[in-house]
Design an enzyme around this catalytic site. Structure first.
Site: not given
Length: 604
Positions: A2, A77, A102, A291
């Site tokens: 977040c 976050n 959590d 990648i």
């Protein structure tokens, strides 16, 4: 994951300032595209942007606790990987829970233990807790600093946020840089000093720290640090302990209510985590991503950092584990076109092409997943870099990585160089780090040097790597977890002698032994190869032309800081290494656009 933001003010009534809080959270919408929330009282305003990973219905934020006498608000976050154990413990102490998140566990941990709650957490986190009864804010950040948290004391209060742009969205915060910021920008490069945010008056809560802020002032507390002691376990016990911690860590970090994948380079670190995750998945199929670059096979040249191509090894590991694998391939134009995106994600100039490709990779991964496991930080905590056994680096007296980026300061104007004393600044920062080093009496000279090197990489270089990963991923609303940053593993590895870490005369030999049950021998014994970089000449031409256009534009703000003739000479010198020069151009282009886009005022 977040994005969080908040504002404490002792004079304004923040209930009348909600539009400013919204501007702050809007600035970090990319970190949490799924939902937004706000909570405001007279002195405190907390904002939140949510990326839903666990408990979609129950994890809404800011989360409140309230009874007749007590009101507490949390904006958070991160992930607590031990939240199930904590929830059980707290339930036994009489706490009741209304969600499966959590977030609620963190809130009740504060209710039970107060500011000591951080000592109970295993996870990656940055949070702000406002205690209405105490009129007090607590800001906390995880042990290694995986999740970011910036703040500034402004006027009659304090602002905080996941990213600098959240603070700059406040009308009273100006984008300024002073002599210290310039020394960081040109002396330290993208590897800024922990706590420093380059912008004047903006700081970050350091890893392993929390902060208490009230009307009496600010208190900073370091709740976690590395402790030096003699490693007593024998080789077999050490290998098994590492294996057990890794298995437990990966199992915990696979918990998600959204699709999860792994980053797979074919190197030891990502391959090991992918193999552990694949076995934990059982009959389910784990996905993985890698990648590559257009013409990489044809253009590849072995060098100090990259010994061979990744893709053959990626295929080998994917087939061994049984992953559903996707290889993402980028061309030079795509890299040049997106060069500035990571700068905007970080709010600061970064490492350029490597960071750009990472952001583009996450953009593609986000199309099928929300969470990924990454092998980031294994080299730092397992002492895997070549510098650990090269005498000239062990005795350098500066951060070893700075020996490779000296060109940034070299192109500054002479009068500015004379004023900033870049070399003295670098030595000062190195000496500050040395003072924090927990020495161990009785070590040999070489062991002490290797411990010192390890400390520098864990506390000064790793933060840069974690910054890069967090901003590049969260810019796309994508969560990347880093199992090698589990503080239990870092604590254990810290005291293992380098000779044991390097067992079998190969870097990270101890990790290779720990992964014996998971990987084929040829994969385990593959020598380290750094994150891939394009060798396409078209990329160099692209950034060279961009650099020329900046030099030819009298309005370019960077021209007040650099000697344009020195940079032109580099462009014209056909004997220069294009690898080193393109990295310099990457950085200077970003500095110029950063000064322009953020309207940065230079205050000397």
């Amino acid at each position: 994951m977040c994005g969080i933001a908040g504002w404490i003010d002792w004079k304004k009534d923040l209930r009348e300032q909600q539009h400013i809080l919204k501007s702050m959270t809007d600035a970090i919408e990319h970190r949490g595209p799924d939902a937004e929330g706000a909570w405001v009282s007279e002195n405190a305003a907390l904002g939140h942007r949510r990326l839903i990973v666990i408990d979609p219905n129950g994890g809404k934020q800011p989360m409140l606790y309230q009874n007749n006498h007590h009101q507490i608000a949390l904006t958070y976050n991160g992930e607590l990987y031990n939240y199930l154990e904590l929830k059980e413990e707290l339930t036994g102490k009489g706490h009741t829970f209304n969600t499966s998140s959590d977030t609620e566990v963190l809130l009740h941990s504060y209710l039970e233990w107060g500011e000591e709650c951080v000592r109970h957490f295993n996870g990656i986190f940055a949070f702000g807790i406002w205690d209405e009864e105490k009129k007090q804010l607590m800001l906390g950040r995880d042990h290694l600093g995986v999740k970011p948290l910036f703040f500034t004391e402004e006027g009659n209060g304090l602002l905080f946020g996941s990213e600098i742009k959240a603070l700059l969205a406040h009308p009273e915060v100006n984008a300024e840089i002073d002599q210290t910021g310039l020394s960081e920008l040109f002396g330290m490069g993208p590897m800024r000093t922990p706590g420093q945010a380059i912008f004047k008056n903006i700081q970050e809560v350091r890893a392993g720290h929390y902060m208490i802020y009230n009307e009496q002032g600010r208190k900073d507390v370091q709740y976690w640090t590395l402790e030096s002691k003699k490693h007593m376990d024998d080789m077999d016990t050490t290998v098994n302990t590492i294996k057990e911690i890794l298995e437990d860590t990966v199992k915990r970090q696979l918990i998600a209510d959204k699709p999860l994948t792994t980053m797979l380079s074919g190197g030891l670190d990502s391959s090991g985590l992918t193999a552990i995750a694949g076995r934990e998945y059982g009959e389910k199929t784990l996905s993985s991503y890698s990648i590559d670059f257009v013409n990489n096979e044809a253009d590849f040249e072995e060098d100090f950092l990259r010994r061979d191509l990744d893709e053959p090894w990626v295929k080998r590991v994917s087939e061994h584990v049984g992953t559903d694998h996707t290889s993402i391939v980028f061309d030079a134009k795509k890299l040049v076109d997106n060069l500035l995106v990571p700068m905007k994600a970080r709010d600061l100039p970064g490492v350029g092409e490597i960071e750009t490709s990472l952001y583009l990779l996450f953009t593609e991964m986000k199309k099928t997943a929300t969470v990924a496991l990454s092998g980031e930080s294994a080299d730092e905590v397992f002492s895997g870099y070549p510098w650990f056994h090269q005498e000239e680096y062990l005795d350098a007296g500066v951060f070893p990585w700075l020996l490779n980026i000296g060109g940034i300061a070299d192109v500054m104007k002479d009068d500015l160089l004379d004023r900033l004393h870049i070399e003295d600044y670098r030595k000062q920062r190195y000496q500050e780090a040395l003072k924090e080093l927990p020495v161990l009496e009785g070590e040999s000279d070489i062991e002490a040097k290797q411990r010192r090197m390890s400390f520098m990489f864990i506390t000064r270089f790793l933060p840069f790597m974690l910054d890069r990963k967090d901003r590049a991923s969260m810019m796309t609303g994508f969560e990347v977890r880093v199992p090698f940053c589990d503080y239990r593993l870092v604590e254990y590895l810290w005291n293992i002698p380098f000779e044991m870490k390097n067992v079998d005369d190969i870097e990270k030999g101890i990790l290779r032994r720990a992964l014996k049950d998971y990987l084929p021998d040829d994969v385990r014994n593959r020598r380290k190869s750094a994150y891939p970089s394009t060798k396409d000449e078209a990329y160099y031409e692209g950034v060279k032309d961009w650099m020329l256009s900046i030099l030819n534009d009298p309005a370019s703000p960077i021209l007040n800081l650099i000697d344009a003739d020195k940079v032109r000479a580099m462009i014209e010198d056909k004997e220069q290494s294009t690898t080193m020069v393109k990295s310099l151009f990457d950085y200077l282009i970003q500095v110029n656009e950063w000064l322009k886009e953020y309207d940065v005022s230079v205050k000397l």
